[in-house]
Scaffold this motif. Structure first.
Motif, mmCIF file in Angstrom:
data_model
loop_
_atom_site.group_PDB
_atom_site.id
_atom_site.type_symbol
_atom_site.label_atom_id
_atom_site.label_comp_id
_atom_site.label_asym_id
_atom_site.label_seq_id
_atom_site.Cartn_x
_atom_site.Cartn_y
_atom_site.Cartn_z
ATOM 1 N N PHE A 1 0.838 -1.198 0.000
ATOM 2 C CA PHE A 1 0.000 0.000 0.000
ATOM 3 C C PHE A 1 0.872 1.248 0.000
ATOM 4 C CE2 PHE A 1 -2.582 3.318 1.935
ATOM 5 C CZ PHE A 1 -3.777 3.188 1.255
ATOM 6 N N ALA A 2 1.924 1.228 0.847
ATOM 7 C CA ALA A 2 2.820 2.382 0.946
ATOM 8 C C ALA A 2 3.580 2.600 -0.359
ATOM 9 C CB ALA A 2 3.791 2.181 2.107
ATOM 10 N N SER A 3 4.049 1.503 -0.959
ATOM 11 C CA SER A 3 4.817 1.613 -2.197
ATOM 12 C C SER A 3 3.949 2.113 -3.346
ATOM 13 C CB SER A 3 5.438 0.258 -2.555
ATOM 14 O OG SER A 3 6.352 -0.158 -1.566
ATOM 15 N N ALA A 4 2.703 1.619 -3.400
ATOM 16 C CA ALA A 4 1.783 2.078 -4.436
ATOM 17 C C ALA A 4 1.475 3.567 -4.258
ATOM 18 C CB ALA A 4 0.492 1.260 -4.397
ATOM 19 N N ALA A 5 1.273 3.959 -2.994
ATOM 20 C CA ALA A 5 1.006 5.370 -2.709
ATOM 21 C C ALA A 5 2.218 6.231 -3.045
ATOM 22 C CB ALA A 5 0.627 5.543 -1.235
ATOM 23 N N THR A 6 3.419 5.704 -2.743
ATOM 24 C CA THR A 6 4.648 6.428 -3.074
ATOM 25 C C THR A 6 4.784 6.600 -4.582
ATOM 26 O OG1 THR A 6 5.793 5.608 -1.098
ATOM 27 C CG2 THR A 6 7.168 6.394 -2.910
ATOM 28 N N PHE A 7 4.476 5.544 -5.331
ATOM 29 C CA PHE A 7 4.558 5.609 -6.796
ATOM 30 C C PHE A 7 3.619 6.685 -7.338
ATOM 31 C CE2 PHE A 7 2.721 4.267 -10.886
ATOM 32 C CZ PHE A 7 3.864 4.312 -11.671
ATOM 33 N N LEU A 8 2.375 6.688 -6.852
ATOM 34 C CA LEU A 8 1.407 7.683 -7.318
ATOM 35 C C LEU A 8 1.808 9.090 -6.879
ATOM 36 C CD1 LEU A 8 -1.959 5.790 -6.656
ATOM 37 C CD2 LEU A 8 -0.877 6.239 -8.870
ATOM 38 N N ALA A 9 2.312 9.187 -5.632
ATOM 39 C CA ALA A 9 2.704 10.498 -5.120
ATOM 40 C C ALA A 9 3.857 11.079 -5.922
ATOM 41 C CB ALA A 9 3.098 10.382 -3.645
ATOM 42 N N ILE A 10 4.838 10.234 -6.263
ATOM 43 C CA ILE A 10 5.972 10.707 -7.062
ATOM 44 C C ILE A 10 5.500 11.136 -8.448
ATOM 45 C CG2 ILE A 10 8.059 9.936 -8.267
ATOM 46 C CD1 ILE A 10 8.773 8.349 -5.790
ATOM 47 N N LYS A 11 4.589 10.348 -9.026
ATOM 48 C CA LYS A 11 4.062 10.678 -10.355
ATOM 49 C C LYS A 11 3.361 12.034 -10.335
ATOM 50 C CE LYS A 11 1.264 8.757 -14.113
ATOM 51 N NZ LYS A 11 0.414 7.621 -14.552
ATOM 52 N N ILE A 12 2.587 12.287 -9.268
ATOM 53 C CA ILE A 12 1.874 13.557 -9.158
ATOM 54 C C ILE A 12 2.834 14.692 -8.820
ATOM 55 C CG2 ILE A 12 0.148 14.834 -7.817
ATOM 56 C CD1 ILE A 12 -1.337 12.168 -7.451
ATOM 57 N N SER A 13 3.757 14.435 -7.881
ATOM 58 C CA SER A 13 4.656 15.497 -7.421
ATOM 59 C C SER A 13 5.610 15.969 -8.512
ATOM 60 C CB SER A 13 5.456 15.020 -6.208
ATOM 61 O OG SER A 13 6.336 13.971 -6.555
ATOM 62 N N LEU A 14 5.889 15.111 -9.510
ATOM 63 C CA LEU A 14 6.789 15.495 -10.597
ATOM 64 C C LEU A 14 6.114 16.398 -11.622
ATOM 65 C CD1 LEU A 14 8.727 12.147 -11.273
ATOM 66 C CD2 LEU A 14 9.563 14.213 -10.133
ATOM 67 N N GLN A 15 4.791 16.532 -11.514
ATOM 68 C CA GLN A 15 4.086 17.415 -12.446
ATOM 69 C C GLN A 15 4.474 18.868 -12.174
ATOM 70 O OE1 GLN A 15 -0.116 16.697 -12.152
ATOM 71 N NE2 GLN A 15 0.056 14.535 -12.681
ATOM 72 N N PRO A 16 4.659 19.674 -13.207
ATOM 73 C CA PRO A 16 5.039 21.082 -12.999
ATOM 74 C C PRO A 16 3.884 21.901 -12.429
ATOM 75 C CG PRO A 16 4.590 20.660 -15.327
ATOM 76 C CD PRO A 16 4.544 19.323 -14.632
ATOM 77 N N ALA A 17 4.203 23.069 -11.939
ATOM 78 C CA ALA A 17 3.171 23.974 -11.425
ATOM 79 C C ALA A 17 2.211 24.360 -12.549
ATOM 80 C CB ALA A 17 3.825 25.217 -10.832
ATOM 81 N N ASP A 18 0.959 24.592 -12.177
ATOM 82 C CA ASP A 18 -0.030 25.027 -13.161
ATOM 83 C C ASP A 18 -0.848 26.169 -12.569
ATOM 84 O OD1 ASP A 18 -2.000 23.833 -11.460
ATOM 85 O OD2 ASP A 18 -1.676 21.893 -12.440
ATOM 86 N N ASN A 19 -1.877 26.583 -13.296
ATOM 87 C CA ASN A 19 -2.659 27.742 -12.860
ATOM 88 C C ASN A 19 -3.349 27.512 -11.521
ATOM 89 O OD1 ASN A 19 -2.092 29.478 -14.985
ATOM 90 N ND2 ASN A 19 -3.691 28.610 -16.281
ATOM 91 N N LYS A 20 -3.732 26.267 -11.238
ATOM 92 C CA LYS A 20 -4.442 25.969 -9.991
ATOM 93 C C LYS A 20 -3.516 25.488 -8.887
ATOM 94 C CE LYS A 20 -8.926 24.945 -12.101
ATOM 95 N NZ LYS A 20 -10.023 23.959 -12.232
ATOM 96 N N HIS A 21 -2.265 25.186 -9.236
ATOM 97 C CA HIS A 21 -1.288 24.706 -8.243
ATOM 98 C C HIS A 21 0.041 25.417 -8.501
ATOM 99 C CE1 HIS A 21 -4.227 21.429 -8.878
ATOM 100 N NE2 HIS A 21 -4.166 21.305 -7.566
ATOM 101 N N ARG A 22 0.082 26.683 -8.164
ATOM 102 C CA ARG A 22 1.247 27.502 -8.497
ATOM 103 C C ARG A 22 2.465 27.183 -7.631
ATOM 104 N NH1 ARG A 22 0.311 32.048 -11.830
ATOM 105 N NH2 ARG A 22 -1.826 32.076 -12.596
ATOM 106 N N TYR A 23 2.256 26.465 -6.538
ATOM 107 C CA TYR A 23 3.381 26.000 -5.730
ATOM 108 C C TYR A 23 3.837 24.608 -6.161
ATOM 109 C CZ TYR A 23 2.733 29.839 -2.394
ATOM 110 O OH TYR A 23 2.647 31.081 -1.807
ATOM 111 N N GLY A 24 3.240 24.052 -7.189
ATOM 112 C CA GLY A 24 3.580 22.706 -7.620
ATOM 113 C C GLY A 24 2.714 21.663 -6.929
ATOM 114 N N HIS A 25 3.119 20.394 -7.028
ATOM 115 C CA HIS A 25 2.314 19.285 -6.508
ATOM 116 C C HIS A 25 3.083 18.442 -5.493
ATOM 117 C CE1 HIS A 25 0.636 20.380 -10.436
ATOM 118 N NE2 HIS A 25 -0.523 19.944 -9.996
ATOM 119 N N GLY A 26 4.131 19.019 -4.903
ATOM 120 C CA GLY A 26 5.017 18.254 -4.027
ATOM 121 C C GLY A 26 4.352 17.672 -2.798
#
Length: 312
Positions: A56-81
């Motif tokens: 569960f933790a590894s799957a969550a880590t995989f998804l979190a890394i995938k999301i956190s690597l996305q660049p900042a956008d208009n609705k998330h100007r601080y990024g997705h870290g």
């Protein structure tokens, strides 16, 4: 260009490490499930619960890394870290639930002890799990050295403790097989369950600290102030605020300069401070407000320290 290629390489390493973690967790679950059914060992079952938490933790880590690597956008100007912190809170609930389940089962086995069968086969099963986990940790530590990923670092720390729990299970099976002390098996299971509960507490505490924007360490804060003051024409720094966006830091503060400086010079000196800080923390975001030196104003530092400033 080289830095761009390096970033792409690091991103691939982080994704590879997170995928390897998920694959191994799934493999360990299958192996330990067979081992616990085959031997009847509660300590193997507790290790299985730990592996379920790992999956569960590894799957969550995989998804979190995938999301956190996305660049900042208009609705998330601080990024997705901060996706990593959100996933950590989800992991906490599952890990704590696993710990409570194993703790209850261990206490029940103390009251109603049951003999183990095929303990030697259980030892072989756990030795295989130990070897696979050790190889994963070696790879994860390599990735951490290359990328400084906080998510992979946390995952590697978790699997490093799993090495210890696997060794404990092997010891339990050996003791039970050698001396028929059947109470030793639920004792080890109880110790593992307590570890799971402690791990859930630490994970939740760290995740909430990030989500609540807890200040970074005093060493980092002092380093920021020291770096800013080391630059030319800087008379002071105040109202420093710091936070972690999931491996990327934000530094926000007021910079005190000569009030008679022209705007272009003020900008030049401020950029020099930003560059100096970003040289130490390459992924950081630096936000600076310029103030004339000696100005009397209500400051965040004063409010936090309970200092009252009276205008003259």
């Amino acid at each position: 260009m080289p830095s761009k290629h390096l970033k792409m390489s690091n991103d691939k390493l982080k994704k590879s490490a997170s995928i390897a973690s998920v694959v191994l967790a799934f493999a360990l679950i299958v192996i330990k499930l067979i081992g616990s059914i085959y031997t009847g060992s509660l300590s193997i079952l507790s290790s299985l619960a730990d592996s379920l938490a790992d999956l569960f933790a590894s799957a969550a880590t995989f998804l979190a890394i995938k999301i956190s690597l996305q660049p900042a956008d208009n609705k998330h100007r601080y990024g997705h870290g901060k996706a990593e912190a959100m996933s950590a809170l989800l992991q906490t609930a599952f890990i704590a639930g696993s710990g409570i389940f194993i703790c209850y089962d261990a206490i029940n086995k103390f009251i109603n002890p049951m003999p183990l069968i095929r303990a030697k086969d259980g030892i072989i099963v756990m030795l295989i799990c130990l070897g696979l986990t050790f190889l994963l940790v070696l790879f994860q530590k390599y990735v951490v050295r290359a990328t400084n990923s906080q998510a992979i670092k946390a995952d590697a720390a978790h699997y490093s403790v799993d090495i210890i729990t696997n060794i404990l299970v092997i010891i339990a099976l050996f003791v039970v097989n050698k001396w028929q002390t059947y109470w030793f098996d639920p004792l080890v299971a109880l110790l593992i369950s307590l570890y799971l509960l402690l791990n859930a507490y630490v994970l939740a505490r760290d995740a909430l600290s990030m989500l609540m924007d807890k200040e970074l360490s005093d060493d980092i804060r002092e380093n920021i102030i020291k770096t800013a003051l080391s630059c030319d024409h800087i008379n002071g720094v105040h109202d420093l605020r710091t936070r972690d966006l999931g491996g990327a830091y934000i530094f926000e503060f007021h910079l005190e300069l000569d009030g008679n400086l022209p705007l272009n010079k003020t900008h030049e000196y401020t950029v020099a401070v930003e560059n100096a800080i970003e040289k130490i923390y390459p992924d950081a975001q630096v936000i600076i407000h310029q103030d004339p030196s000696g100005i009397k104003e209500s400051r965040l530092d004063h409010q936090i320290n309970g200092v009252c400033i009276i205008d003259e």
